[in-house]
Design a protein around this motif. Sequence first.
Motif, PDB file in Angstrom:
ATOM      1  N   ASP A   1       0.850  -1.194   0.000  1.00  0.00           N
ATOM      2  CA  ASP A   1       0.000   0.000   0.000  1.00  0.00           C
ATOM      3  C   ASP A   1       0.885   1.243   0.000  1.00  0.00           C
ATOM      4  OD1 ASP A   1      -2.167   1.687   0.184  1.00  0.00           O
ATOM      5  OD2 ASP A   1      -2.449   1.401   2.337  1.00  0.00           O
ATOM      6  N   ILE A   2       0.473   2.281  -0.739  1.00  0.00           N
ATOM      7  CA  ILE A   2       1.227   3.535  -0.712  1.00  0.00           C
ATOM      8  C   ILE A   2       1.010   4.266   0.605  1.00  0.00           C
ATOM      9  CG2 ILE A   2       1.319   5.875  -1.686  1.00  0.00           C
ATOM     10  CD1 ILE A   2       1.060   4.693  -4.431  1.00  0.00           C
ATOM     11  N   ASN A   3      -0.198   4.276   1.111  1.00  0.00           N
ATOM     12  CA  ASN A   3      -0.552   5.050   2.295  1.00  0.00           C
ATOM     13  C   ASN A   3      -0.295   4.231   3.557  1.00  0.00           C
ATOM     14  OD1 ASN A   3      -1.573   6.826   4.142  1.00  0.00           O
ATOM     15  ND2 ASN A   3      -3.695   6.710   3.450  1.00  0.00           N
ATOM     16  N   LEU A   4       0.955   4.278   4.011  1.00  0.00           N
ATOM     17  CA  LEU A   4       1.352   3.551   5.219  1.00  0.00           C
ATOM     18  C   LEU A   4       1.812   4.545   6.278  1.00  0.00           C
ATOM     19  CD1 LEU A   4       3.440   0.655   3.603  1.00  0.00           C
ATOM     20  CD2 LEU A   4       1.201   0.442   4.688  1.00  0.00           C
ATOM     21  N   PRO A   5       1.714   4.197   7.558  1.00  0.00           N
ATOM     22  CA  PRO A   5       2.169   5.110   8.609  1.00  0.00           C
ATOM     23  C   PRO A   5       3.682   5.268   8.609  1.00  0.00           C
ATOM     24  CG  PRO A   5       1.540   2.977   9.534  1.00  0.00           C
ATOM     25  CD  PRO A   5       1.130   2.956   8.094  1.00  0.00           C
ATOM     26  N   ASN A   6       4.137   6.469   8.925  1.00  0.00           N
ATOM     27  CA  ASN A   6       5.553   6.816   9.091  1.00  0.00           C
ATOM     28  C   ASN A   6       6.319   6.783   7.761  1.00  0.00           C
ATOM     29  OD1 ASN A   6       5.178   7.088  11.897  1.00  0.00           O
ATOM     30  ND2 ASN A   6       5.444   4.886  12.172  1.00  0.00           N
ATOM     31  N   MET A   7       6.534   5.617   7.203  1.00  0.00           N
ATOM     32  CA  MET A   7       7.244   5.481   5.934  1.00  0.00           C
ATOM     33  C   MET A   7       6.270   4.971   4.880  1.00  0.00           C
ATOM     34  SD  MET A   7      10.480   3.012   4.970  1.00  0.00           S
ATOM     35  CE  MET A   7      11.391   3.558   6.414  1.00  0.00           C
ATOM     36  N   ASN A   8       5.975   5.799   3.868  1.00  0.00           N
ATOM     37  CA  ASN A   8       4.966   5.389   2.901  1.00  0.00           C
ATOM     38  C   ASN A   8       5.523   4.411   1.859  1.00  0.00           C
ATOM     39  OD1 ASN A   8       6.033   6.856   0.572  1.00  0.00           O
ATOM     40  ND2 ASN A   8       5.292   8.725   1.555  1.00  0.00           N
ATOM     41  N   GLY A   9       4.627   3.907   1.030  1.00  0.00           N
ATOM     42  CA  GLY A   9       5.009   2.879   0.073  1.00  0.00           C
ATOM     43  C   GLY A   9       6.023   3.336  -0.955  1.00  0.00           C
TER      44      GLY A   9
ATOM     45  N   THR B   1      -3.040   1.799  -4.365  1.00  0.00           N
ATOM     46  CA  THR B   1      -3.379   3.135  -3.898  1.00  0.00           C
ATOM     47  C   THR B   1      -4.881   3.372  -3.928  1.00  0.00           C
ATOM     48  OG1 THR B   1      -3.045   5.510  -4.292  1.00  0.00           O
ATOM     49  CG2 THR B   1      -3.085   4.086  -6.222  1.00  0.00           C
ATOM     50  N   ALA B   2      -5.339   4.150  -2.963  1.00  0.00           N
ATOM     51  CA  ALA B   2      -6.735   4.582  -2.959  1.00  0.00           C
ATOM     52  C   ALA B   2      -6.891   5.890  -3.716  1.00  0.00           C
ATOM     53  CB  ALA B   2      -7.224   4.753  -1.522  1.00  0.00           C
ATOM     54  N   TYR B   3      -5.755   6.528  -4.054  1.00  0.00           N
ATOM     55  CA  TYR B   3      -5.789   7.783  -4.793  1.00  0.00           C
ATOM     56  C   TYR B   3      -5.080   7.567  -6.116  1.00  0.00           C
ATOM     57  CZ  TYR B   3      -5.541  12.714  -5.949  1.00  0.00           C
ATOM     58  OH  TYR B   3      -5.689  13.919  -6.577  1.00  0.00           O
ATOM     59  N   ASP B   4      -5.832   7.461  -7.182  1.00  0.00           N
ATOM     60  CA  ASP B   4      -5.283   7.078  -8.486  1.00  0.00           C
ATOM     61  C   ASP B   4      -5.314   8.252  -9.449  1.00  0.00           C
ATOM     62  OD1 ASP B   4      -4.358   5.638 -10.642  1.00  0.00           O
ATOM     63  OD2 ASP B   4      -6.296   4.738 -11.094  1.00  0.00           O
ATOM     64  N   ASP B   5      -4.131   8.799  -9.784  1.00  0.00           N
ATOM     65  CA  ASP B   5      -4.066   9.827 -10.817  1.00  0.00           C
ATOM     66  C   ASP B   5      -2.763   9.681 -11.588  1.00  0.00           C
ATOM     67  OD1 ASP B   5      -2.075  10.958  -9.256  1.00  0.00           O
ATOM     68  OD2 ASP B   5      -3.012  12.905  -9.091  1.00  0.00           O
ATOM     69  N   ARG B   6      -2.656  10.412 -12.682  1.00  0.00           N
ATOM     70  CA  ARG B   6      -1.519  10.253 -13.581  1.00  0.00           C
ATOM     71  C   ARG B   6      -0.200  10.635 -12.932  1.00  0.00           C
ATOM     72  NH1 ARG B   6      -0.502   6.774 -16.833  1.00  0.00           N
ATOM     73  NH2 ARG B   6      -2.755   6.845 -17.076  1.00  0.00           N
ATOM     74  N   GLU B   7      -0.187  11.702 -12.123  1.00  0.00           N
ATOM     75  CA  GLU B   7       1.059  12.106 -11.492  1.00  0.00           C
ATOM     76  C   GLU B   7       1.510  11.088 -10.449  1.00  0.00           C
ATOM     77  OE1 GLU B   7       0.715  16.090 -10.057  1.00  0.00           O
ATOM     78  OE2 GLU B   7       0.428  16.930 -12.056  1.00  0.00           O
ATOM     79  N   GLN B   8       0.558  10.528  -9.737  1.00  0.00           N
ATOM     80  CA  GLN B   8       0.894   9.490  -8.766  1.00  0.00           C
ATOM     81  C   GLN B   8       1.532   8.286  -9.464  1.00  0.00           C
ATOM     82  OE1 GLN B   8       1.116   9.175  -5.453  1.00  0.00           O
ATOM     83  NE2 GLN B   8      -0.601   7.985  -4.656  1.00  0.00           N
ATOM     84  N   VAL B   9       1.031   7.945 -10.642  1.00  0.00           N
ATOM     85  CA  VAL B   9       1.604   6.837 -11.413  1.00  0.00           C
ATOM     86  C   VAL B   9       3.071   7.112 -11.726  1.00  0.00           C
ATOM     87  CG1 VAL B   9       1.522   5.555 -13.575  1.00  0.00           C
ATOM     88  CG2 VAL B   9      -0.592   6.172 -12.448  1.00  0.00           C
ATOM     89  N   LEU B  10       3.365   8.329 -12.165  1.00  0.00           N
ATOM     90  CA  LEU B  10       4.742   8.671 -12.523  1.00  0.00           C
ATOM     91  C   LEU B  10       5.666   8.562 -11.310  1.00  0.00           C
ATOM     92  CD1 LEU B  10       4.051  11.765 -14.818  1.00  0.00           C
ATOM     93  CD2 LEU B  10       4.675   9.452 -15.542  1.00  0.00           C
ATOM     94  N   HIS B  11       5.196   9.067 -10.161  1.00  0.00           N
ATOM     95  CA  HIS B  11       6.005   8.942  -8.944  1.00  0.00           C
ATOM     96  C   HIS B  11       6.236   7.470  -8.597  1.00  0.00           C
ATOM     97  CE1 HIS B  11       6.329  13.129  -7.750  1.00  0.00           C
ATOM     98  NE2 HIS B  11       5.040  13.302  -7.947  1.00  0.00           N
ATOM     99  N   ALA B  12       5.189   6.679  -8.708  1.00  0.00           N
ATOM    100  CA  ALA B  12       5.287   5.268  -8.323  1.00  0.00           C
ATOM    101  C   ALA B  12       6.267   4.509  -9.200  1.00  0.00           C
ATOM    102  CB  ALA B  12       3.902   4.618  -8.397  1.00  0.00           C
TER     103      ALA B  12
ATOM    104  N   ARG C   1      -2.406  12.431  -1.873  1.00  0.00           N
ATOM    105  CA  ARG C   1      -1.943  11.163  -2.435  1.00  0.00           C
ATOM    106  C   ARG C   1      -1.583  10.129  -1.382  1.00  0.00           C
ATOM    107  NH1 ARG C   1      -1.582  15.222  -5.653  1.00  0.00           N
ATOM    108  NH2 ARG C   1      -1.853  14.923  -7.910  1.00  0.00           N
ATOM    109  N   GLY C   2      -1.858  10.444  -0.124  1.00  0.00           N
ATOM    110  CA  GLY C   2      -1.640   9.463   0.927  1.00  0.00           C
ATOM    111  C   GLY C   2      -0.198   9.279   1.340  1.00  0.00           C
ATOM    112  N   TRP C   3       0.669  10.244   1.039  1.00  0.00           N
ATOM    113  CA  TRP C   3       2.069  10.136   1.439  1.00  0.00           C
ATOM    114  C   TRP C   3       2.265  10.466   2.912  1.00  0.00           C
ATOM    115  CZ3 TRP C   3       5.088  12.984  -3.051  1.00  0.00           C
ATOM    116  CH2 TRP C   3       4.732  12.388  -4.271  1.00  0.00           C
ATOM    117  N   VAL C   4       1.330  11.269   3.435  1.00  0.00           N
ATOM    118  CA  VAL C   4       1.359  11.680   4.836  1.00  0.00           C
ATOM    119  C   VAL C   4      -0.025  11.460   5.414  1.00  0.00           C
ATOM    120  CG1 VAL C   4       1.741  13.599   6.426  1.00  0.00           C
ATOM    121  CG2 VAL C   4       3.128  13.424   4.349  1.00  0.00           C
TER     122      VAL C   4
END
Length: 245
Positions: free
Chosen positions: A65-73, A93-104, A229-232
Motif C-alpha cells: 500500500d502507498i498510504n502507510l504510517p511513518n514510511m509510505n510505500g 493506492t486509494a488515490y489514483d491519478d496520472r502524477e501518482q503513477v509517474l512517482h510510483a 496522495r496518501g504520502w502523509v
Amino acid sequence: MSDSQVGDDLRTLRLVIVDDHPVFRQGVRNLFEVEEGIEVIGEGASGEEALELVHHLQPDVVVLDINLPNMNGLQVTSRLKAGHLNTRVVLLTAYDDREQVLHAMRSGASAYCPKDIEPELLVDIVRRVANGLYVVDNHTFDEETLRMWLDAGVEAATGPYMIDPGEHFVPLSPREMEILQYVTQGKSNKEIAQSLGISHQTVKNHMTSILKKLDVRDRTQAAVYALKRGWVRPREADPDLKRDW
C-alpha cells in the motif's frame, strides 16, 4: 518449451503483503492463498515492516500500500530499489491519478494498481510482474518500453518546453520526505531546521528540490499534494491544510 521455462512455470511464487488495514490485508491474503503456484510467506502493516520482511524473506513480489504510517510505500520502494533487491513491488493506492503513477513507477515499482482493482486482475498482474514485466493501467511493458512511456508521461505532465523534465517526478529522498511531513504539520523552515538539527539554508535547499520534483509552486501546494496522495497521514497534518484538499 525449454527445461528452464518448465522450471520457471513450476516454481512457487513467494509473496508478501503490506497494508495497515487488517481487513483489507486479510482479503488480499485470502485471494492469493487459493491461487495455485503462489505462497503468501509474510504480511506487515507498516513501511518499516515491509523493509524488514523483504530483507529477511526475499519474496519474489511484495504487494504494498502507498498510504502507510511513518514510511509510505513510495519510500519503501525507493529503498528497495537502492538496495538492488530482486523483489518486485506492486503498489496499491486509494488515490489514483496520472502524477501518482509517474512517482510510483519512477520510484522503482513494477506495477501500480488502484485498490478497487478486480481480484483476478491483481493476481494476473502479480504473475506478470514476477516474470519481469511492468504493468500500468491496461498496459504491459518491458524495461525499454516502460522507460519510453515514463519519458512521454513526464513530458506530458510538465510540458514539451520544460528545460529539464528529468527533475520532475523523481522520488523524494528520505530527508526530503521527512521535511515534507513537517511542512504538512505547518512547520516553518526555521522550526524544521531546529527539529532536525540542520541549518536553515539546508532546509531551504531541500524545499527547492521538493518543489521541483513535485512540479508545484510553493510549500502549501507541496503539502496538499502529499496529503491528497496518501504520502502523509491526514491526522498528523495542519488543520488549515486539510481544508484545502
